[in-house]
Design a protein around this motif. Structure first.
Motif, mmCIF file in Angstrom:
data_model
loop_
_atom_site.group_PDB
_atom_site.id
_atom_site.type_symbol
_atom_site.label_atom_id
_atom_site.label_comp_id
_atom_site.label_asym_id
_atom_site.label_seq_id
_atom_site.Cartn_x
_atom_site.Cartn_y
_atom_site.Cartn_z
ATOM 1 N N ASP A 36 0.929 2.480 3.751
ATOM 2 C CA ASP A 36 0.055 3.551 3.266
ATOM 3 C C ASP A 36 0.882 4.835 3.113
ATOM 4 O OD1 ASP A 36 -2.063 4.970 2.300
ATOM 5 O OD2 ASP A 36 -3.192 5.041 4.175
ATOM 6 N N HIS B 235 1.487 5.229 -2.138
ATOM 7 C CA HIS B 235 1.022 6.245 -3.092
ATOM 8 C C HIS B 235 2.259 6.891 -3.691
ATOM 9 C CE1 HIS B 235 -3.180 6.084 -1.646
ATOM 10 N NE2 HIS B 235 -2.596 5.718 -0.524
ATOM 11 N N HIS C 41 -5.386 -0.803 5.802
ATOM 12 C CA HIS C 41 -5.205 0.017 7.018
ATOM 13 C C HIS C 41 -6.345 -0.063 8.056
ATOM 14 C CE1 HIS C 41 -7.620 2.555 4.469
ATOM 15 N NE2 HIS C 41 -6.619 3.030 3.780
ATOM 16 N N MET D 38 -4.501 11.942 8.717
ATOM 17 C CA MET D 38 -4.517 10.905 7.691
ATOM 18 C C MET D 38 -5.837 10.164 7.749
ATOM 19 S SD MET D 38 -3.013 9.444 10.585
ATOM 20 C CE MET D 38 -1.294 9.736 10.577
ATOM 21 N N ARG D 39 -6.122 9.385 6.687
ATOM 22 C CA ARG D 39 -7.285 8.508 6.667
ATOM 23 C C ARG D 39 -6.799 7.072 6.692
ATOM 24 N NH1 ARG D 39 -12.301 11.382 5.923
ATOM 25 N NH2 ARG D 39 -11.612 13.522 5.743
ATOM 26 N N ALA E 100 1.856 7.959 2.034
ATOM 27 C CA ALA E 100 0.980 8.921 1.346
ATOM 28 C C ALA E 100 1.555 10.329 1.492
ATOM 29 C CB ALA E 100 -0.433 8.844 1.922
ATOM 30 N N HIS F 275 -10.767 0.310 0.981
ATOM 31 C CA HIS F 275 -10.642 1.308 2.048
ATOM 32 C C HIS F 275 -12.032 1.380 2.679
ATOM 33 C CE1 HIS F 275 -9.263 5.492 3.535
ATOM 34 N NE2 HIS F 275 -10.372 5.177 4.153
ATOM 35 N N HIS G 158 2.568 14.148 1.167
ATOM 36 C CA HIS G 158 2.098 15.492 0.800
ATOM 37 C C HIS G 158 3.175 16.451 1.272
ATOM 38 C CE1 HIS G 158 -1.915 13.979 -0.151
ATOM 39 N NE2 HIS G 158 -1.876 13.286 0.976
ATOM 40 N N ARG H 86 2.116 8.811 -6.561
ATOM 41 C CA ARG H 86 1.698 10.141 -7.058
ATOM 42 C C ARG H 86 1.874 10.390 -8.547
ATOM 43 N NH1 ARG H 86 -1.496 10.417 -2.866
ATOM 44 N NH2 ARG H 86 -0.552 11.192 -0.940
ATOM 45 N N HIS I 41 0.829 -1.217 0.000
ATOM 46 C CA HIS I 41 0.000 0.000 0.000
ATOM 47 C C HIS I 41 0.858 1.260 0.000
ATOM 48 C CE1 HIS I 41 -3.987 1.902 1.541
ATOM 49 N NE2 HIS I 41 -3.264 2.801 0.902
ATOM 50 N N ASN J 227 -5.113 6.357 -6.885
ATOM 51 C CA ASN J 227 -5.756 7.673 -6.723
ATOM 52 C C ASN J 227 -4.835 8.810 -7.169
ATOM 53 O OD1 ASN J 227 -4.036 7.321 -4.511
ATOM 54 N ND2 ASN J 227 -5.294 8.567 -3.150
ATOM 55 N N PRO K 294 -4.969 14.557 3.749
ATOM 56 C CA PRO K 294 -4.630 13.457 4.662
ATOM 57 C C PRO K 294 -3.510 12.594 4.109
ATOM 58 C CG PRO K 294 -6.573 12.892 3.384
ATOM 59 C CD PRO K 294 -6.186 14.284 2.970
ATOM 60 N N GLY K 295 -2.661 12.101 4.982
ATOM 61 C CA GLY K 295 -1.643 11.152 4.547
ATOM 62 C C GLY K 295 -0.274 11.483 5.100
ATOM 63 N N THR L 225 -11.552 9.853 1.214
ATOM 64 C CA THR L 225 -10.138 10.086 1.484
ATOM 65 C C THR L 225 -9.590 11.060 0.464
ATOM 66 O OG1 THR L 225 -8.023 9.034 1.941
ATOM 67 C CG2 THR L 225 -9.335 8.049 0.188
ATOM 68 N N PHE L 226 -8.252 11.089 0.267
ATOM 69 C CA PHE L 226 -7.638 12.038 -0.657
ATOM 70 C C PHE L 226 -7.973 11.690 -2.110
ATOM 71 C CE2 PHE L 226 -3.890 13.339 -3.213
ATOM 72 C CZ PHE L 226 -4.039 14.705 -3.075
ATOM 73 N N TYR M 134 -12.467 2.499 -2.894
ATOM 74 C CA TYR M 134 -12.579 3.414 -1.756
ATOM 75 C C TYR M 134 -14.071 3.541 -1.448
ATOM 76 C CZ TYR M 134 -7.760 4.917 -2.698
ATOM 77 O OH TYR M 134 -6.397 4.961 -2.880
HETATM 78 C C1 NCD Z 1 -4.053 8.721 1.024
HETATM 79 C C2 NCD Z 1 -3.514 9.703 -0.013
HETATM 80 O O1 NCD Z 1 -3.004 10.762 0.357
HETATM 81 O O2 NCD Z 1 -3.528 9.365 -1.204
HETATM 82 N N1 NCD Z 1 -4.217 9.418 2.256
HETATM 83 C C3 NCD Z 1 -4.312 8.873 3.492
HETATM 84 O O3 NCD Z 1 -4.544 9.615 4.434
HETATM 85 N N2 NCD Z 1 -4.134 7.595 3.689
HETATM 86 C C4 NCD Z 1 -5.339 8.129 0.556
HETATM 87 C C5 NCD Z 1 -5.720 6.876 1.288
HETATM 88 O O4 NCD Z 1 -5.031 5.867 1.231
HETATM 89 O O5 NCD Z 1 -6.771 6.869 1.934
#
Ligand code: NCD
Ligand code: ZN
Length: 359
Positions: free
Chosen positions: A228, A16, A157, A202-203, A230, A133, A232, A18, A14, A48, A244-245, A105-106, A101
């Motif tokens: 996860d 991200h 998660h 975060m989510r 994620a 999710h 930012h 980007r 898991h 995503n 979130p992340g 979330t994001f 999802y």
């Molecule tokens: C994730 C994201 O930023 O892409 N954010 C998060 O808080 N986990 C999206 C996700 O996995 O829910």
């Protein structure tokens, strides 16, 4: 007496990365550098992105970029929408799995309507599972839908006591579900929010101390630990609506080794959670001559900066840990060693590619 130990390369199901559309946060090249520095030799990337990976054209573009840029092995998830159930089988086979999802979330990817979720579970035939999710009541809802359809559902998660209790009960009945938990839900709680501010957003959100303890107490029904990851940017996190992340690829193994040191986890169980079970659940090929060399005794404080992830921060900064990645070897080549990522972009292979030369 040496404190150096070899572990199989970690598989993080898991992350991200980007691309496309969020290259200022992370790219295949930077995210997989972070992976190798963290002892992770295969990552499964979430859909995503912008645009999200929801059809042949968007998926093929991400495949093309990953093939050129990824430094470690990788797979890509397809993303479910209300319209795209029933992907061509050839496309399903190229995906790490299908991601649905059902909670917010994001990004805009979301499937909230029951008929669409049901249709996706009915039509998914990929070698990977359907990763969901799902939070709160959506967990038992998806357990029921997995039971009805027979689809293999993997819960991303899991973060709360009641959710892990439902998964324990489902597994006790032999239902086709698996789950992952993240290091941030195992180490942090809502009590860390005043200190972390937006960096703790975060989510699913950080939960209570009792939730965190329930995850540890039920670790025997957990299949995988996944980051996860994620990322930012700091500017985004400190802006008016922080997304979130949190990043996590470089901190997962030091944290888990610290738990081993503290006697909360065995090394054997660590390998199951980060290597054997993820590989089995997602049907991933073996990575021959691949390992991580760790120093079990190295004590250090996770720094604020100096990470390989493009966003260069960590919600775990300041924590004292025991255990450090010294070297990561991927398919016979030293890919990371003592602070330097050596595997170039393009070294990584797609886990769904045919590999006639390997067993
Ligand atoms: C994730 C994201 O930023 O892409 N954010 C998060 O808080 N986990 C999206 C996700 O996995 O829910
Ligand atoms: Zn995620």
């Amino acid at each position: 007496m040496s404190s150096l130990v070899r572990l199989p390369g970690l598989v993080d199901v898991h992350v991200h990365l980007r691309e496309p559309g969020g290259e200022h946060k992370e790219t295949f090249a930077t995210g997989t550098a972070a992976a190798l520095a963290g002892g992770v030799t295969a990552v499964l990337a979430m859909p995503n992105t912008s645009p999200p990976l929801v059809d042949e054209a968007t998926f093929a573009e991400a495949e093309r970029r990953a093939r050129a840029e990824a430094r470690c092995d990788y797979g890509l998830f397809l993303g479910a929408t209300h319209e795209n159930a029933g992907f061509p089988l050839r496309l399903q086979r190229r995906a790490a799995g299908l991601k649905i999802y059902v909670n917010e979330t994001f990004g805009p990817l979301r499937v909230e309507e029951l008929p669409a979720v049901l249709e996706h579970l009915r039509q998914w035939r990929g070698p990977g599972p359907v990763a969901v999710h799902a939070e709160g009541l959506m967990v038992p809802a998806l357990v029921a839908l997995a039971t009805i359809t027979g689809a293999r559902v993997h819960f991303c998660h899991v973060s709360r006591a009641a959710e892990i209790a439902v998964i324990r009960a489902a597994k006790a009945r032999g239902l086709p579900v698996t789950c992952e938990v993240t290091p941030h839900h195992l180490w942090l709680t809502e009590e860390d929010l005043p200190r972390l501010g937006p960096y703790g957003h975060m989510r699913p959100p950080l939960a209570t101390r009792a939730d965190r303890e329930a995850l540890w107490a039920n670790l025997d029904v957990v299949d995988c630990i996944a980051t996860d990851h994620a990322p930012h940017t700091r500017a985004e996190k400190e802006g008016p609506s922080p997304p979130p992340g949190v990043p996590g690829l470089e901190t997962m193994l030091p944290l888990l080794l610290t738990a081993v040191h503290e006697g909360r986890l065995t090394l054997g169980r660590l390998v199951e959670l980060t290597h054997s079970r993820p590989r089995a659940i997602f049907g991933l090929p073996a990575q021959p001559n691949t390992w991580v060399e760790v120093d079990l005794e190295a004590e250090w404080v996770l720094p604020e900066q100096g990470w390989f992830t493009k966003v260069d921060w960590s919600p775990f900064a300041g924590m004292r840990v025991r255990g450090r990645v010294i070297r990561t070897v991927l398919r016979g080549t030293v890919a990371y060693e003592e602070g330097k990522v050596l595997a170039p972009p393009g070294f990584g292979k797609n886990v769904r590619e045919e590999r006639s030369e390997e067993t």
